[in-house]
Design a protein around this motif. Structure first.
Motif, PDB file in Angstrom:
ATOM      1  N   MET A  94       0.823  -1.221   0.000  1.00 17.92           N
ATOM      2  CA  MET A  94       0.000   0.000   0.000  1.00 17.92           C
ATOM      3  C   MET A  94       0.855   1.268   0.000  1.00 17.92           C
ATOM      4  N   ARG A  95       2.155   1.061  -0.042  1.00 14.01           N
ATOM      5  CA  ARG A  95       3.107   2.169   0.006  1.00 14.01           C
ATOM      6  C   ARG A  95       2.858   3.097   1.205  1.00 14.01           C
ATOM      7  N   LEU A  96       2.875   2.473   2.365  1.00 16.45           N
ATOM      8  CA  LEU A  96       2.661   3.230   3.606  1.00 16.45           C
ATOM      9  C   LEU A  96       4.011   3.648   4.195  1.00 16.45           C
ATOM     10  N   PRO A  97       4.115   4.907   4.624  1.00 14.47           N
ATOM     11  CA  PRO A  97       5.410   5.403   5.138  1.00 14.47           C
ATOM     12  C   PRO A  97       5.692   4.972   6.579  1.00 14.47           C
ATOM     13  N   VAL A  98       5.717   3.680   6.815  1.00 17.26           N
ATOM     14  CA  VAL A  98       6.048   3.216   8.167  1.00 17.26           C
ATOM     15  C   VAL A  98       7.567   3.201   8.324  1.00 17.26           C
ATOM     16  N   VAL A  99       8.022   3.409   9.538  1.00 11.06           N
ATOM     17  CA  VAL A  99       9.466   3.409   9.812  1.00 11.06           C
ATOM     18  C   VAL A  99       9.757   2.347  10.869  1.00 11.06           C
TER      19      VAL A  99
END
Lengths: 347, 163
Positions: A94-99
């Motif tokens: 989902m192209r989520l900006p998790v780090v």
């Protein structure tokens, strides 16, 4: 904190400070050595913090938070890092900006709680399918700070999940850190990924294989286009080098010292240290190795050859330098060992 | 200038406490310092190590195999650091001081602080610190905790030991 010139900090404290400075609002995590003190440090900061029942829940918690438009992260190691790959795959889809901050420990399984470089392949390619992610490898505490800031910024700017791949030594060490040099970093603000008061159907599962194929191709093309803005590396003494040492993270820093010492002894050796492992600085390495002078490539790492696998995979096939390996899985490597190894190489 | 100190003992003996005092004092003095604890899963009973480097140059890698000073505070830790013993310049081994510790009736809980005093004297001789600088860091860390008087006494005895 940034007003004082030098601080005496652990890697854990550096990560917490970097996440705060990056504008992170929440952390979800399950404690595991050597990353426990990131979770407890974040808790003490007073920001939103949830200790979940396991790393699976922690990872999906972060996915939920970023979907709601909040900068969020988690930290883990070893077996916990494996469990996080489930949610990280969804973040890739989902192209989520998790780090995610990974503190590598020895393996397989529980192994040691101390140190290794054995989670490279898992960090770079641990998802199911072929998702795209950003992976950074810091070599010291200043870089740990800088790359954590970059991970948040680039995750949100380019919309890919990001991993800061560090290790137990780098997190547990207490050292002088100078924050002055980082004052100018600006934050990429978070955006609301789902418009408020709107019902959005955002699938991460597809009915037809053609439908998925288009998404995969687009994700890959986007990744290749942004790669040149993200790839980073350090090189040293490469101009007339005959032997090229390749190493990352703390071993990269050690190898740099070895190169300085070997040069004093008139041995023509250079260093290539990838700072981003994904995207990998392929073109830059090809360029260096393409010079006829490089006769031998030596990959130095605290594993049975995880970086070596990436290097061999990425290196242009027409480059005919031969390979050698200094591998100490789960063990630290001292500059003297690298020096000794290189001195015994016959070109 | 760089000095490498490896402290070893059993978990619970206070190895990390004195390592913290030594490295904090170095930082306060404006020196470059790295301190890395090294122990397994055990909360108590396992071997506890601390690698400390102090100097005036940037420190890249926190570990080393050739300490300038090696402290051994237990039988178990002596086994763990076996490979370091032949490479160490100076070794302080508790087995050589048992008579003194008993003679002065130092409580085993304060052994770590006795050896901190001892180390302080050595580091003063190496011109790394003044004894007051380490004592100040120790006071900051432990003076509000129980047994401060006993710790103070143990530190003074370590400092005055004639080696």
């Amino acid at each position: 904190m940034q007003n004082n010139k030098k601080q005496f900090l652990t890697g854990h404290e550096v990560v917490v400070q970097a996440a705060l400075d990056a504008g992170a609002e929440s952390m979800f995590g399950y404690p595991i050595t050597p990353t426990c003190e990131i979770l407890s440090g974040w808790f003490e900061s007073g920001k939103k913090c949830l200790q979940t029942e396991d790393e699976i829940a922690a990872g999906f918690g972060v996915c939920g938070a970023v979907l709601a438009g909040e900068k969020s992260f988690t930290a883990s190691s070893g077996p916990g890092h494996i469990l996080l790959q489930d949610s990280f795959s969804m973040a890739e889809a989902m192209r989520l900006p998790v780090v995610l901050i990974v503190g590598q420990r020895g393996g397989p399984s529980s192994g040691t709680v101390i140190y290794s470089q054995q989670e490279v392949i898992l960090a770079c390619f641990g998802g199911n399918g072929e998702g795209m992610r950003l992976v950074y490898s810091p070599s010291n505490l200043s870089e740990l700070y800088l790359l954590t800031r970059r991970a948040f910024n680039e995750a949100w700017k380019y919309r890919y999940p990001a991993i800061v791949l560090t290790d137990g030594y780098t997190l547990k060490i207490r050292q002088n850190v100078d924050f002055d040099q980082f004052k100018k970093i600006e934050n990429i603000p978070p955006i609301s990924l789902i418009p408020e008061n709107k019902i959005v159907h955002w699938p991460n599962i597809y009915t037809a294989e053609e439908e998925l194929n288009i998404v995969l191709e687009n994700t890959k093309n986007d990744f290749e286009n942004i790669a040149k803005e993200i790839v980073s590396f350090e090189s040293k003494e490469i101009e007339d080098a005959e032997i090229l040492l390749i190493a990352h993270g703390i071993v990269g820093a050690v190898t740099k010292i070895a190169v300085e010492e070997l040069r004093k002894q008139n041995i023509k050796v250079g260093l290539f240290r990838p700072i981003t492992l994904r995207p990998f600085p392929k073109q830059e390495l090809d360029k260096i190795c393409g010079w006829k002078k490089i006769k031998k490539i030596v990959v130095v790492e605290s594993s049975f050859g995880q970086l070596a696998r990436i290097v061999r995979d990425q290196l242009a096939p027409e480059i005919d330098a031969s390979f050698d390996y200094l591998q100490k899985p789960g063990l630290g490597i001292e500059p003297e060992e690298v020096i000794e190894f290189v001195k015994n190489i016959k070109i | 200038m760089q000095i490498k100190i490896l402290l070893s003992g059993d978990g619970g003996q206070g190895i990390q406490t004195i390592a913290e005092v030594i490295s904090r004092a170095a930082f306060e003095k404006g020196l470059t310092v790295s301190f890395i604890p090294n122990y397994g899963l055990e909360q108590r009973g396992g071997v506890s190590l601390a690698f400390i480097k102090i100097g005036d140059q940037e420190i890249v890698y926190p570990k080393f195999s050739n300490p300038d000073i090696l402290l051994i505070m237990s039988d178990q830790s002596r086994q763990r650091v076996l490979e370091y013993i032949s490479k160490s310049k100076k070794i302080i081994d508790i087995k050589d001081y048992n008579f003194y510790l008993q003679e002065k009736k130092i409580n085993s809980k304060n052994y770590n602080i006795f050896f901190l005093g001892f180390l302080t004297k050595m580091l003063e001789k190496e011109k790394i610190y003044l004894a007051e600088e380490i004592f100040l860091a120790l006071e900051k860390k432990l003076s509000s905790k129980p047994n401060w008087e006993e710790n103070k006494k143990a530190f003074a005895l370590g400092l005055s030991f004639n080696f």
